[in-house]
Design a protein around this motif. Structure first.
Motif, short mmCIF file in Angstrom:
data_model
loop_
_atom_site.label_atom_id
_atom_site.label_comp_id
_atom_site.label_asym_id
_atom_site.label_seq_id
_atom_site.Cartn_x
_atom_site.Cartn_y
_atom_site.Cartn_z
N TYR A 77 0.81 -1.22 0.00
CA TYR A 77 0.00 0.00 0.00
C TYR A 77 0.85 1.27 0.00
CZ TYR A 77 1.19 -1.04 4.87
OH TYR A 77 1.86 -1.39 6.01
N CYS A 78 2.14 1.16 0.29
CA CYS A 78 2.93 2.34 0.63
C CYS A 78 3.87 2.77 -0.50
CB CYS A 78 3.72 2.06 1.90
SG CYS A 78 4.68 3.49 2.45
N SER A 116 10.09 7.46 9.65
CA SER A 116 10.83 7.14 8.42
C SER A 116 10.39 5.79 7.88
CB SER A 116 12.34 7.07 8.72
OG SER A 116 12.64 5.90 9.43
N SER A 144 8.85 6.69 15.14
CA SER A 144 8.00 5.85 14.29
C SER A 144 8.88 5.31 13.17
CB SER A 144 6.83 6.69 13.75
OG SER A 144 6.06 5.95 12.84
N GLY A 146 9.24 1.85 12.65
CA GLY A 146 8.88 0.49 12.28
C GLY A 146 9.49 -0.55 13.20
N ARG A 167 1.86 1.12 13.90
CA ARG A 167 0.51 0.64 13.56
C ARG A 167 0.52 -0.87 13.35
NH1 ARG A 167 -2.35 4.77 9.25
NH2 ARG A 167 -2.50 6.59 10.60
N GLU A 169 -1.71 -2.34 11.55
CA GLU A 169 -2.24 -2.45 10.18
C GLU A 169 -3.40 -3.43 10.07
OE1 GLU A 169 -1.11 0.02 8.76
OE2 GLU A 169 1.05 0.23 9.05
N MET A 207 -5.00 1.61 8.79
CA MET A 207 -5.63 2.37 7.72
C MET A 207 -7.06 1.84 7.61
SD MET A 207 -2.77 2.18 4.76
CE MET A 207 -2.59 0.44 5.01
N PRO A 237 -7.80 7.13 6.32
CA PRO A 237 -8.24 6.36 5.15
C PRO A 237 -7.04 5.87 4.33
CG PRO A 237 -8.53 8.71 4.77
CD PRO A 237 -8.09 8.57 6.19
N ILE A 239 -5.18 5.54 0.99
CA ILE A 239 -5.18 6.34 -0.25
C ILE A 239 -4.26 5.63 -1.24
CG2 ILE A 239 -4.67 8.60 -1.29
CD1 ILE A 239 -5.00 9.84 1.52
N TYR A 311 8.63 12.35 0.55
CA TYR A 311 8.12 11.35 1.50
C TYR A 311 6.69 11.03 1.08
CZ TYR A 311 7.65 8.91 5.96
OH TYR A 311 7.49 7.94 6.94
N ILE A 313 4.10 8.64 0.78
CA ILE A 313 3.48 7.34 1.12
C ILE A 313 2.16 7.18 0.35
CG2 ILE A 313 4.64 7.04 3.30
CD1 ILE A 313 2.42 8.16 4.82
N TYR A 314 1.51 8.32 0.08
CA TYR A 314 0.31 8.34 -0.77
C TYR A 314 0.29 9.68 -1.48
CZ TYR A 314 -1.24 10.57 3.57
OH TYR A 314 -1.31 11.36 4.68
N1 SAM Z 1 8.01 2.62 8.60
C1 SAM Z 1 7.23 2.96 9.74
C2 SAM Z 1 6.15 1.93 9.97
O1 SAM Z 1 5.92 1.12 9.09
O2 SAM Z 1 5.57 1.96 11.06
C3 SAM Z 1 6.62 4.35 9.66
C4 SAM Z 1 6.31 4.90 8.31
S1 SAM Z 1 4.84 4.25 7.56
C5 SAM Z 1 4.92 5.05 6.01
C6 SAM Z 1 3.55 5.11 8.46
C7 SAM Z 1 2.14 4.68 8.18
O3 SAM Z 1 1.70 5.22 6.95
C8 SAM Z 1 1.88 3.21 8.06
O4 SAM Z 1 1.76 2.62 9.30
C9 SAM Z 1 0.58 3.15 7.22
O5 SAM Z 1 -0.54 2.86 8.02
C10 SAM Z 1 0.49 4.57 6.62
N2 SAM Z 1 0.37 4.48 5.16
C11 SAM Z 1 1.26 3.94 4.31
N3 SAM Z 1 0.77 3.95 3.04
C12 SAM Z 1 -0.46 4.51 3.10
C13 SAM Z 1 -1.47 4.77 2.12
N4 SAM Z 1 -1.31 4.44 0.85
N5 SAM Z 1 -2.62 5.37 2.53
C14 SAM Z 1 -2.78 5.72 3.83
N6 SAM Z 1 -1.87 5.48 4.79
C15 SAM Z 1 -0.71 4.87 4.44
#
Ligand code: SAM
Length: 365
Positions: A77-78, A116, A144, A146, A167, A169, A207, A237, A239, A311, A313-314
């Motif tokens: 998802y990321c 990160s 945060s 991971g 999280r 997840e 999410m 949500p 994304i 950065y 992620i979405y």
């Molecule tokens: N790497 C660390 C981790 O995994 O906990 C922290 C960074 S991670 C990018 C932070 C959060 O972003 C994830 O726990 C996830 O729930 C959220 N995330 C990642 N991709 C996403 C997406 N496409 N839409 C919404 N939230 C997202």
């Protein structure tokens, strides 16, 4: 028109008057699926009353610093997933991170969240950065980063880290496996065990609306959060990011996300819960609505301006355009729109505020 069933489910969750997890699960599912306007108003107003009576009508502020977009994981998802060859990667140095924390402190913010991708940064380097930040003044450090080995979490705690966000997840092992390559729910649970045992104020979350997730899954996750007694819960949500395996999936529903926040508040009156950036990045800025559904934290972005879009992620992250200079007015304005006032203290979790002797962090109850 409020159905008897909705009223009954609300009362059940609020009073925790349920004889079994399966009854609570049923009631939570019903609340998550509410869409009638009168019912959503009742749910969200009840959640806000519970929050205001337990920890006050206040919104805490946490400065987010995205320290690295490098990642060794393949979360489907990321946008940071390591298979995404289009991603531009960066990693901030120790001095840059401390500079961002100083900037947040000078704007009156008393928590910095370092987040990160799972970039394998040397644990000693992170410990030195934490120690430098703690020299700035009375500022809480949330990490945060991971999944990492327990001894590294311990090292960072010793260096002065206060809180950790990880999280879950999904608490369903199959669903968890369907969204991560080569990763097991078990190891995430072990990390959360370690963090709580080491004395971190610990946050988790999910999410809402990623492929395969149902209301039943969310209800199970909320029950898990309640039982684990986390101090913070983050929900936003899903994304879809165009350069991920989940690119073609639809976005998560804002309504379900707001219902989940309200339902979580009924189960966990004292928990710190952000109006997430993901909610601010949809068709409109839904963060005030999250505050009006029971959330009580805002996380303005303090990453260096030129790094924010990297950065990714979405897509469409709202904070890219946020102006640090206006952060105080913007926090005040979002809090006001959400019916709250800003709490500029560290805003520790109540049990930890007592240990730390911070009068400013204690809520009315
Ligand atoms: N790497 C660390 C981790 O995994 O906990 C922290 C960074 S991670 C990018 C932070 C959060 O972003 C994830 O726990 C996830 O729930 C959220 N995330 C990642 N991709 C996403 C997406 N496409 N839409 C919404 N939230 C997202």
């Amino acid at each position: 028109m409020i159905r008897e069933a909705a009223r009954y489910a609300l009362a059940r969750v609020k009073t925790r008057n349920h004889s079994s997890d399966s009854e609570l699960r049923k009631a939570l599912m019903l609340l998550l699926e509410i869409s009638d306007p009168d019912e959503t108003v009742l749910l969200c107003e009840t959640a806000c009353t519970v929050r205001n009576e337990s920890s006050g009508a206040r919104m805490a502020v946490r400065a987010l610093v995205e320290t690295s977009s490098l990642c060794n994981n393949d979360c489907y998802y990321c946008g940071l997933n390591r298979g995404n060859k289009k991603a531009h990667r960066y990693k901030l140095g120790r001095e840059d991170i401390v500079c961002c924390a100083k900037d947040a402190f000078s704007h009156g913010i008393r928590t910095v969240v370092l987040q990160s991708g799972e970039d394998g940064t040397h644990a000693g380097e992170v410990a030195d950065t934490i120690a430098d930040i703690k020299k700035i003044g009375d500022i809480a450090v949330t990490l945060s980063f991971g999944e990492r080995p327990r001894h590294e979490y311990a090292l960072w705690k010793e260096a002065g880290a206060d809180r950790y966000l990880l999280r879950i997840e999904s608490t369903d092992p199959e669903l968890y496996a369907s969204m991560h390559r080569n990763r097991k729910l078990e190891s995430r649970l072990e990390c959360l065990d370690a963090l709580q045992e080491l004395g971190y104020q610990t946050g988790s979350g999910i999410m809402i609306g990623f492929p395969g997730q149902t209301a039943g899954h969310i209800a199970d996750d909320l029950i898990f959060f309640t039982k684990r007694g986390f101090e913070m819960i983050g929900m936003g949500p899903f994304i879809p990011h165009p350069d991920t395996p989940f690119a073609r999936a639809p976005s998560g529903s804002v309504r379900t996300t707001l219902n989940a926040i309200a339902a979580a508040r009924l189960c966990m009156p004292n928990v710190w819960m952000p109006a997430t950036t993901a909610l601010g990045s949809m068709d409109k800025d839904w963060r005030p609505d999250a505050l009006r559904s029971g959330a009580n934290v805002l996380m303005p972005n303090f990453s260096p301006q030129e790094k924010r879009k990297l950065y990714s992620i979405y897509p469409g992250k709202r904070c890219i355009g946020e102006r640090t200079a206006l952060v105080q007015q913007e926090c005040e304005s979002i809090a006001r729109a959400g019916g709250l006032t800003v709490d500029w203290s560290r805003a520790d979790a109540p049990a930890f505020a007592v240990t730390l002797g911070k009068a400013s962090s204690a809520g009315p109850a």
